[in-house]
Structure formats: structure tokens, C-alpha cells
Design a protein around this motif. Structure first.
Motif, PDB file in Angstrom:
ATOM      1  N   ARG A  69     -22.202  -3.389 -20.938  1.00  0.00           N
ATOM      2  CA  ARG A  69     -21.639  -3.830 -19.658  1.00  0.00           C
ATOM      3  C   ARG A  69     -22.329  -5.104 -19.178  1.00  0.00           C
ATOM      4  O   ARG A  69     -23.542  -5.125 -19.010  1.00  0.00           O
ATOM      5  CB  ARG A  69     -21.794  -2.733 -18.607  1.00  0.00           C
ATOM      6  CG  ARG A  69     -21.149  -1.413 -18.991  1.00  0.00           C
ATOM      7  CD  ARG A  69     -21.293  -0.387 -17.882  1.00  0.00           C
ATOM      8  NE  ARG A  69     -22.694  -0.154 -17.535  1.00  0.00           N
ATOM      9  CZ  ARG A  69     -23.112   0.489 -16.447  1.00  0.00           C
ATOM     10  NH1 ARG A  69     -22.228   0.963 -15.585  1.00  0.00           N
ATOM     11  NH2 ARG A  69     -24.389   0.675 -16.216  1.00  0.00           N
ATOM     12  N   LEU A  70     -21.539  -6.137 -18.937  1.00  0.00           N
ATOM     13  CA  LEU A  70     -22.088  -7.406 -18.475  1.00  0.00           C
ATOM     14  C   LEU A  70     -21.862  -7.621 -16.989  1.00  0.00           C
ATOM     15  O   LEU A  70     -22.734  -8.129 -16.288  1.00  0.00           O
ATOM     16  CB  LEU A  70     -21.466  -8.568 -19.261  1.00  0.00           C
ATOM     17  CG  LEU A  70     -21.525  -8.481 -20.786  1.00  0.00           C
ATOM     18  CD1 LEU A  70     -20.871  -9.709 -21.402  1.00  0.00           C
ATOM     19  CD2 LEU A  70     -22.962  -8.343 -21.258  1.00  0.00           C
ATOM     20  N   GLY A  71     -20.674  -7.296 -16.510  1.00  0.00           N
ATOM     21  CA  GLY A  71     -20.362  -7.557 -15.113  1.00  0.00           C
ATOM     22  C   GLY A  71     -18.908  -7.273 -14.809  1.00  0.00           C
ATOM     23  O   GLY A  71     -18.267  -6.428 -15.433  1.00  0.00           O
ATOM     24  N   VAL A  72     -18.367  -8.047 -13.855  1.00  0.00           N
ATOM     25  CA  VAL A  72     -17.009  -7.830 -13.350  1.00  0.00           C
ATOM     26  C   VAL A  72     -16.345  -9.178 -13.096  1.00  0.00           C
ATOM     27  O   VAL A  72     -16.978 -10.101 -12.556  1.00  0.00           O
ATOM     28  CB  VAL A  72     -17.039  -6.996 -12.045  1.00  0.00           C
ATOM     29  CG1 VAL A  72     -15.683  -6.997 -11.360  1.00  0.00           C
ATOM     30  CG2 VAL A  72     -17.493  -5.569 -12.339  1.00  0.00           C
ATOM     31  N   ALA A 104     -27.056  -4.029  -8.817  1.00  0.00           N
ATOM     32  CA  ALA A 104     -26.279  -4.951  -8.007  1.00  0.00           C
ATOM     33  C   ALA A 104     -25.573  -5.946  -8.913  1.00  0.00           C
ATOM     34  O   ALA A 104     -25.978  -6.192 -10.051  1.00  0.00           O
ATOM     35  CB  ALA A 104     -27.175  -5.689  -7.006  1.00  0.00           C
ATOM     36  N   LEU A 105     -24.481  -6.537  -8.382  1.00  0.00           N
ATOM     37  CA  LEU A 105     -23.684  -7.520  -9.101  1.00  0.00           C
ATOM     38  C   LEU A 105     -23.731  -8.835  -8.331  1.00  0.00           C
ATOM     39  O   LEU A 105     -23.444  -8.867  -7.124  1.00  0.00           O
ATOM     40  CB  LEU A 105     -22.242  -7.037  -9.240  1.00  0.00           C
ATOM     41  CG  LEU A 105     -22.059  -5.765 -10.077  1.00  0.00           C
ATOM     42  CD1 LEU A 105     -20.703  -5.122  -9.807  1.00  0.00           C
ATOM     43  CD2 LEU A 105     -22.189  -6.090 -11.565  1.00  0.00           C
ATOM     44  N   TRP A 106     -24.064  -9.925  -9.020  1.00  0.00           N
ATOM     45  CA  TRP A 106     -24.326 -11.196  -8.360  1.00  0.00           C
ATOM     46  C   TRP A 106     -23.360 -12.279  -8.821  1.00  0.00           C
ATOM     47  O   TRP A 106     -23.020 -12.358 -10.001  1.00  0.00           O
ATOM     48  CB  TRP A 106     -25.767 -11.623  -8.616  1.00  0.00           C
ATOM     49  CG  TRP A 106     -26.734 -10.628  -8.068  1.00  0.00           C
ATOM     50  CD1 TRP A 106     -27.319  -9.595  -8.724  1.00  0.00           C
ATOM     51  CD2 TRP A 106     -27.189 -10.547  -6.711  1.00  0.00           C
ATOM     52  NE1 TRP A 106     -28.119  -8.867  -7.883  1.00  0.00           N
ATOM     53  CE2 TRP A 106     -28.062  -9.427  -6.634  1.00  0.00           C
ATOM     54  CE3 TRP A 106     -26.961 -11.294  -5.564  1.00  0.00           C
ATOM     55  CZ2 TRP A 106     -28.695  -9.057  -5.450  1.00  0.00           C
ATOM     56  CZ3 TRP A 106     -27.593 -10.923  -4.387  1.00  0.00           C
ATOM     57  CH2 TRP A 106     -28.441  -9.821  -4.326  1.00  0.00           C
ATOM     58  N   GLN A 147     -18.577  -2.590  -7.611  1.00  0.00           N
ATOM     59  CA  GLN A 147     -19.467  -1.562  -8.140  1.00  0.00           C
ATOM     60  C   GLN A 147     -18.671  -0.428  -8.785  1.00  0.00           C
ATOM     61  O   GLN A 147     -19.074   0.118  -9.823  1.00  0.00           O
ATOM     62  CB  GLN A 147     -20.354  -1.012  -7.024  1.00  0.00           C
ATOM     63  CG  GLN A 147     -21.420  -1.973  -6.540  1.00  0.00           C
ATOM     64  CD  GLN A 147     -22.572  -2.118  -7.529  1.00  0.00           C
ATOM     65  OE1 GLN A 147     -22.611  -1.465  -8.555  1.00  0.00           O
ATOM     66  NE2 GLN A 147     -23.514  -2.989  -7.212  1.00  0.00           N
ATOM     67  N   ARG A 148     -17.539  -0.075  -8.176  1.00  0.00           N
ATOM     68  CA  ARG A 148     -16.718   0.986  -8.765  1.00  0.00           C
ATOM     69  C   ARG A 148     -16.150   0.559 -10.113  1.00  0.00           C
ATOM     70  O   ARG A 148     -16.125   1.313 -11.080  1.00  0.00           O
ATOM     71  CB  ARG A 148     -15.581   1.362  -7.815  1.00  0.00           C
ATOM     72  CG  ARG A 148     -14.725   2.454  -8.424  1.00  0.00           C
ATOM     73  CD  ARG A 148     -13.720   3.124  -7.511  1.00  0.00           C
ATOM     74  NE  ARG A 148     -13.242   2.402  -6.394  1.00  0.00           N
ATOM     75  CZ  ARG A 148     -11.934   2.333  -6.071  1.00  0.00           C
ATOM     76  NH1 ARG A 148     -11.020   2.899  -6.835  1.00  0.00           N
ATOM     77  NH2 ARG A 148     -11.544   1.697  -4.998  1.00  0.00           N
ATOM     78  N   PHE A 184     -18.992 -11.787 -11.464  1.00  0.00           N
ATOM     79  CA  PHE A 184     -20.204 -11.100 -11.029  1.00  0.00           C
ATOM     80  C   PHE A 184     -20.927 -10.554 -12.258  1.00  0.00           C
ATOM     81  O   PHE A 184     -20.310  -9.906 -13.112  1.00  0.00           O
ATOM     82  CB  PHE A 184     -19.873  -9.946 -10.085  1.00  0.00           C
ATOM     83  CG  PHE A 184     -19.325 -10.369  -8.754  1.00  0.00           C
ATOM     84  CD1 PHE A 184     -20.180 -10.761  -7.731  1.00  0.00           C
ATOM     85  CD2 PHE A 184     -17.959 -10.388  -8.518  1.00  0.00           C
ATOM     86  CE1 PHE A 184     -19.694 -11.165  -6.499  1.00  0.00           C
ATOM     87  CE2 PHE A 184     -17.453 -10.776  -7.291  1.00  0.00           C
ATOM     88  CZ  PHE A 184     -18.318 -11.173  -6.275  1.00  0.00           C
ATOM     89  N   LEU A 185     -22.230 -10.813 -12.344  1.00  0.00           N
ATOM     90  CA  LEU A 185     -23.054 -10.281 -13.420  1.00  0.00           C
ATOM     91  C   LEU A 185     -24.056  -9.286 -12.863  1.00  0.00           C
ATOM     92  O   LEU A 185     -24.588  -9.462 -11.763  1.00  0.00           O
ATOM     93  CB  LEU A 185     -23.800 -11.411 -14.138  1.00  0.00           C
ATOM     94  CG  LEU A 185     -22.938 -12.414 -14.910  1.00  0.00           C
ATOM     95  CD1 LEU A 185     -23.824 -13.478 -15.546  1.00  0.00           C
ATOM     96  CD2 LEU A 185     -22.084 -11.722 -15.964  1.00  0.00           C
TER      97      LEU A 185
END
Length: 380
Positions: free
Chosen positions: A92-95, A48-50, A65-66, A40-41
Motif C-alpha cells: 500500500r502506497l497511498g490514495v 496518516a496520509l499526506w 483513510q477508509r 496522498f502518500l
């Protein structure tokens, strides 16, 4: 028996820049009891993360999100899910989302954290060679001015042992000339916030000239006075005084907290210290490019360990939507107090959202920039 590779980095460096998520997913499925993998980015607004591997999947939920907000791994033993932050030098890039067929061991989590670190570095390096990740982050088309501005930004956040730094622009998809820039070398952090003049692509071009002139001077070893003067000369040479930029340049000693400043216009600096917030009093000099051969002088102020330094453009502190009092009179201070326990990466978003609420649906007359720096307490 096959031996698990010590690092996924070798495979990432050999992969095409647009296939990094699939390489990591294949690595995880081959060597771990993994059922599903997704990357997710964050979008440009950091709200939001996509998903990247399956673009039709849902956006990242509360656990993602956490993880993104806390920058800490998140596990859900009930579903065998592990989420890991993707971060490079504080940006921060994503998860990275992983679902296991069974609850992973603690040693496995440590290995996965290394995989996430390798992936984050590879994504940062690949960003210039593929549009795939930027297409995921964009939820609508950018204006040409915004395209220029995003290309010019140094990043969204930066961190080290002695500081945490973050910046945000608004509106993300249609900004004009406001901008920020930063660079850290040895014990010195150079930070610049600009209020661009004009609208549309012309404002973005003006900012591009000034920022690149300051970078040219900085990368040649020039101090912030020389950076200001070269940028002012470059802008005046191009526009003859018809366009100019209000700019605040800061050079921060990360060891002792001393700050040198060139105040060339309207961005404002504030310091949050021990529950209070006070403006930094600086003598304002001429905006960059207003006159030929402009000369600048530095002023000084001091940060204390644990201080938070905030710099905002006039699109923040001078916003008067619908004839309301300037946002900087009270609304900004209220928003900043709410960020007291938030890291800079979250604090800048809180202030931008509060500014949007202050507009109450009215169209903003100017774009907005906020930069937040925490100078951390020194340790023995």
C-alpha cells in the motif's frame, strides 16, 4: 476529434520520476470532467496520509483513510469525489483523490482504477530515482540507523492469490537493529525476522551485513540452512563473536502450507487458528555470528488453510516497561485477538499501537518488529 489514450502508462514512463503526480493530474483534467486531483502518500507509521501535489494542503480525511484501509474505491456522490487505492503487489502506497464536476459514470470509475494502478507501479519504480515521495512520507528526520533500516526493507506488505503479508517496525524514525525480510519465488515464500544486537548505527550495520549475506545466498539458490550459515559466517568474520543476531528464518510452501524453520534466537512465531492463538514450538539454536562455523538444522510445522502466522521480535514479546510482566504473557494475545477480522496490513498496526499503550509513555528499551501472514484458503 481527439481520442482518449488507452493508458496513462505511456506518459508516466516518459515523465521525470519526480513529476508523476502532475502527469496524472494533467491527464485526468484533459480527458475527464475533473475539478481537482491530489495524491496522498502514507507516512512511515502508516497512521496518516499526506498530500504530494499541494504539500500545504490538509492530510487525507476519513474517506481517504477508509480507502487506504479497505483497499477499495470510495465515492462520495454528494461532492463528486472518488478515492482510489494505490497498491503494487499488495504494498500500500497511498490514495488517489479525484473531485469531479459531476457524478462520474460507472465506466469512468473502471478507467480511473486503471489510472491508479499505472500510477502505483510508476511510483514504485521511481522511488529509487527521486526523494520527493520519501520526503512526503517522512514527518520528521530519521536517525542514521533508521535510514539504513528503511533502505534495507523489502516493502511494507505483499500479497498474492494464496497469501497476504505485512510487516511493521517501531519506532519508525529511530529504530536500531530489528528487521524483517521476505521474498516470493514460484510457490515458496521466504520470511526472516531479526533481533539486532546493540544500539544505534552499529546495530543497523550488523543487521545490514546479515540480511545481505542471507539475500546473497538466497539469490544463489541456497536453502534457509545455507542462508543461515553464510550469514553467521559473515557476521562472525566481521565481529569475531562480539556481536550476533537472533534470527528466525522460515520457508513456506504456499501450495501445501508446510513450513521449514531455522530458529536461531529470540523472535517468536504464533499461529491464530479458528479463534485460538498458540505459540509455535521450535528448538532454539545459536544466534547468527556467535561462533565460527556454526551449523544449523531445519524444523517443520504445518499451516492450515485460513491460518494466520505472526512473528514478533523480543521488543514485542519480551517488553517489560516499568517492571510490568512481559507483553507476550497476556497483552500480546489480547491485541492479536482484536485483529481477528483485520487484514494483515491493519493487524500489524493494531499490535504496535497496543504495545505503545502498554508502555504508557515509558520509553521502549528495544525496537519492535511484527510480521503477519495470512495463508488463504485454497479455491478449486
Amino acid at each position: 476529434m481527439s481520442v482518449r489514450p488507452a493508458s496513462v502508462g505511456t506518459f508516466l514512463r516518459a515523465a521525470p520520476p519526480d513529476r508523476l503526480p502532475e502527469v496524472v493530474a494533467q491527464h485526468l483534467r484533459t480527458w475527464f470532467p475533473v475539478d481537482d486531483v491530489e495524491l496522498f502518500l502514507s507516512d512511515l507509521t502508516m497512521t496518516a496520509l499526506w498530500p504530494v501535489i499541494d504539500p500545504d494542503a490538509a492530510a487525507g480525511g476519513p474517506l481517504a483513510q477508509r480507502c487506504f484501509g479497505s483497499q477499495q474505491p470510495v465515492t462520495d456522490n454528494g461532492t463528486g469525489t472518488v478515492l482510489l487505492p494505490l497498491t503494487t503487489w499488495g504494498d500500500r502506497l497511498g490514495v488517489l483523490y479525484i473531485r469531479f464536476t459531476s457524478t462520474p459514470e460507472r465506466e469512468t470509475l473502471a478507467e480511473l482504477a486503471s489510472v491508479a494502478d499505472e500510477l502505483a507501479i510508476a511510483l514504485r519504480a521511481a522511488d529509487k530515482d527521486t526523494d520527493r515521495y520519501r520526503q512526503v512520507a517522512r514527518r520528521q528526520r530519521l536517525t542514521m540507523a533508521a535510514e539504513l533500516q528503511w533502505e534495507l526493507l523489502p516493502g511494507r506488505s505483499l500479497g498474492g492469490e494464496r497469501f497476504r503479508l505485512a510487516g511493521q517496525l517501531d519506532p519508525a524514525y529511530a529504530m536500531y537493529g530489528d528487521h524483517y525480510d521476505w521474498s516470493v519465488t514460484d510457490d515458496r515464500l521466504t520470511l526472516t525476522v531479526l533481533n539486532g544486537d546493540g544500539d544505534g548505527i552499529e546495530a543497523a550495520l550488523l543487521t545490514t551485513v546479515a540480511v545481505n549475506a542471507m539475500r546473497n545466498a538466497r539469490r544463489s539458490g541456497a536453502n534457509i540452512v545455507e542462508q543461515s550459515e553464510l550469514a553467521s559466517d559473515a557476521v562472525y568474520s566481521r565481529y569475531g563473536g562480539k556481536s550476533h543476531l537472533a534470527t528466525l528464518l522460515l520457508e513456506i510452501d504456499l501450495t501445501g502450507g508446510a513450513v521449514e524453520a531455522v530458529d536461531a534466537g529470540s523472535p517468536k512465531a504464533l499461529i491464530a487458528r479458528e479463534g485460538g492463538i498458540r505459540p509455535v514450538s521450535l528448538e532454539q539454536q545459536l544466534p547468527l555470528g556467535m561462533f565460527g562455523d556454526s551449523r544449523y538444522e531445519t524444523q517443520k510445522f504445518q499451516l492450515e488453510p485460513g491460518d494466520r502466522l505472526l512473528v514478533v521480535s523480543d521488543g514485542v514479546h519480551a517488553a517489560t516497561p516499568g517492571g510490568k510482566p512481559p507483553y507476550g504473557d497476556s497483552g500480546l494475545l489480547s491485541a492479536l485477538r482484536r485483529t481477528r477480522l483485520q487484514p494483515p496490513t491493519e493487524a500489524v498496526g493494531t499490535v504496535i499501537r497496543a504495545l505503545r499503550d502498554y508502555h504508557a509513555g515509558a520509553e521502549a528499551a528495544d525496537d519492535a518488529v511484527i510480521v503477519c501472514l495470512d495463508w488463504l484458503r485454497r479455491t478449486a
